[in-house]
Motif scaffolding. Structure first.
Motif, short mmCIF file in Angstrom:
data_model
loop_
_atom_site.label_atom_id
_atom_site.label_comp_id
_atom_site.label_asym_id
_atom_site.label_seq_id
_atom_site.Cartn_x
_atom_site.Cartn_y
_atom_site.Cartn_z
N ALA A 16 0.85 -1.19 0.00
CA ALA A 16 0.00 0.00 0.00
C ALA A 16 0.89 1.24 0.00
O ALA A 16 2.06 1.19 0.38
N GLU A 17 0.32 2.36 -0.41
CA GLU A 17 1.08 3.60 -0.54
C GLU A 17 1.83 3.97 0.73
O GLU A 17 3.02 4.28 0.69
N ARG A 18 1.20 3.93 1.85
CA ARG A 18 1.85 4.31 3.10
C ARG A 18 3.02 3.39 3.42
O ARG A 18 4.09 3.84 3.82
N GLU A 19 2.81 2.11 3.23
CA GLU A 19 3.86 1.13 3.48
C GLU A 19 5.08 1.41 2.61
O GLU A 19 6.22 1.33 3.06
N VAL A 20 4.85 1.77 1.35
CA VAL A 20 5.94 2.07 0.42
C VAL A 20 6.65 3.35 0.84
O VAL A 20 7.89 3.40 0.90
N PHE A 70 8.14 16.51 11.28
CA PHE A 70 7.29 15.60 12.03
C PHE A 70 6.89 16.16 13.40
O PHE A 70 5.73 16.10 13.78
N HIS A 71 7.82 16.73 14.13
CA HIS A 71 7.55 17.17 15.49
C HIS A 71 6.89 18.55 15.51
O HIS A 71 5.90 18.75 16.21
N ARG A 72 7.45 19.49 14.76
CA ARG A 72 6.95 20.87 14.77
C ARG A 72 5.74 21.03 13.85
O ARG A 72 4.71 21.53 14.27
N GLN A 73 5.88 20.58 12.59
CA GLN A 73 4.79 20.77 11.63
C GLN A 73 3.65 19.78 11.86
O GLN A 73 2.52 20.19 12.10
N LEU A 74 3.94 18.48 11.75
CA LEU A 74 2.87 17.49 11.82
C LEU A 74 2.23 17.43 13.21
O LEU A 74 1.02 17.52 13.34
N ARG A 117 6.53 7.51 15.41
CA ARG A 117 5.42 7.45 16.37
C ARG A 117 4.39 8.54 16.07
O ARG A 117 3.18 8.29 16.07
N ILE A 118 4.86 9.75 15.80
CA ILE A 118 3.96 10.86 15.48
C ILE A 118 3.18 10.55 14.21
O ILE A 118 1.95 10.68 14.17
N ALA A 119 3.86 10.14 13.15
CA ALA A 119 3.22 9.87 11.87
C ALA A 119 2.17 8.77 11.97
O ALA A 119 1.15 8.81 11.27
N ALA A 120 2.39 7.81 12.84
CA ALA A 120 1.44 6.71 13.00
C ALA A 120 0.06 7.19 13.41
O ALA A 120 -0.94 6.51 13.16
N GLY A 121 -0.03 8.36 14.00
CA GLY A 121 -1.32 8.91 14.43
C GLY A 121 -2.07 9.68 13.36
O GLY A 121 -3.13 10.25 13.63
N PHE A 122 -1.55 9.70 12.14
CA PHE A 122 -2.15 10.47 11.05
C PHE A 122 -2.37 9.58 9.83
O PHE A 122 -1.58 8.67 9.57
N ALA A 123 -3.40 9.90 9.07
CA ALA A 123 -3.62 9.28 7.77
C ALA A 123 -2.84 10.08 6.72
O ALA A 123 -2.53 11.26 6.94
N ARG A 139 1.24 12.78 3.47
CA ARG A 139 1.78 12.24 2.22
C ARG A 139 2.89 13.15 1.68
O ARG A 139 3.95 12.69 1.28
N TRP A 140 2.65 14.47 1.69
CA TRP A 140 3.64 15.42 1.20
C TRP A 140 4.88 15.40 2.09
O TRP A 140 6.01 15.43 1.60
N ILE A 141 4.67 15.34 3.40
CA ILE A 141 5.81 15.30 4.33
C ILE A 141 6.67 14.07 4.06
O ILE A 141 7.90 14.16 3.98
N TYR A 142 6.05 12.90 3.92
CA TYR A 142 6.82 11.70 3.60
C TYR A 142 7.62 11.88 2.31
O TYR A 142 8.82 11.57 2.26
N THR A 143 6.96 12.36 1.28
CA THR A 143 7.63 12.52 -0.01
C THR A 143 8.78 13.52 0.08
O THR A 143 9.88 13.28 -0.43
#
Length: 169
Positions: A16-20, A70-74, A117-123, A139-143
């Protein structure tokens, strides 16, 4: 001739996209640390290019970039409550006397674990306010983080070759 085992990012070739996205970000995180493994302390701090880019500076900067996105923005944490640089700005490259490579890598690992851990709480489609972009999705942050970390892993690859001739992983 035997086939080498698959890398974690290869194991998700139909995922799936997130996994990738997560697998490729973790791949780049591993790459930067692999390029720094075995670099002598003095060499890790030495500037061999005109910019502030050093092996130790790269990992310190990437730690700040993780904190920023991740910490400040997300997570929308107050920068005053985040230890260390959380902007990824020019100051994030500057090394203090206590910034050993081992310490910087350990801090990077810790910060990346908190980022996961932070990202796990978001879609992937969840968005948060961003000073510059208005809103930004996970999605944008990951990319962006894949791009940013890969860029600096490439820098580390070149620096490592200049330092001691080591190439590859």
């Amino acid at each position: 001739m035997s086939t080498p085992p698959l890398w974690p990012e290869e194991l998700v070739s139909t995922g799936a996209e997130r996994e990738v996205l997560e697998a490729f970000l973790d791949c780049q995180r591993r790459q930067i640390k692999a390029k720094l493994a075995g670099v002598a302390e003095e060499a890790a701090r030495r500037r061999i290019v005109p910019s502030k880019t050093t092996p130790a500076g790269l990992i310190k900067h990437l730690t700040a970039v993780e904190r920023n996105w991740f910490h400040r923005q997300l997570a929308q944490r107050d920068p005053a409550g985040i230890p260390g640089n959380s902007r990824g700005d020019d100051q994030s490259w500057e090394l203090g006397p206590d910034d050993t490579l081992d310490h910087l890598i350990a801090e990077y690992d810790k910060v990346c674990q908190e980022s996961r851990r932070i990202a796990a709480g978001f879609a992937l489609d969840d968005t948060v306010p961003s000073e510059r972009l208005g809103r930004v999705s996970l999605r944008w942050i990951y990319t962006h983080m894949i791009e940013e970390t890969a860029q600096h892993a490439g820098h580390a690859d070149i620096l490592r070759e200049l330092i001691d001739g080591a190439t590859g992983l």
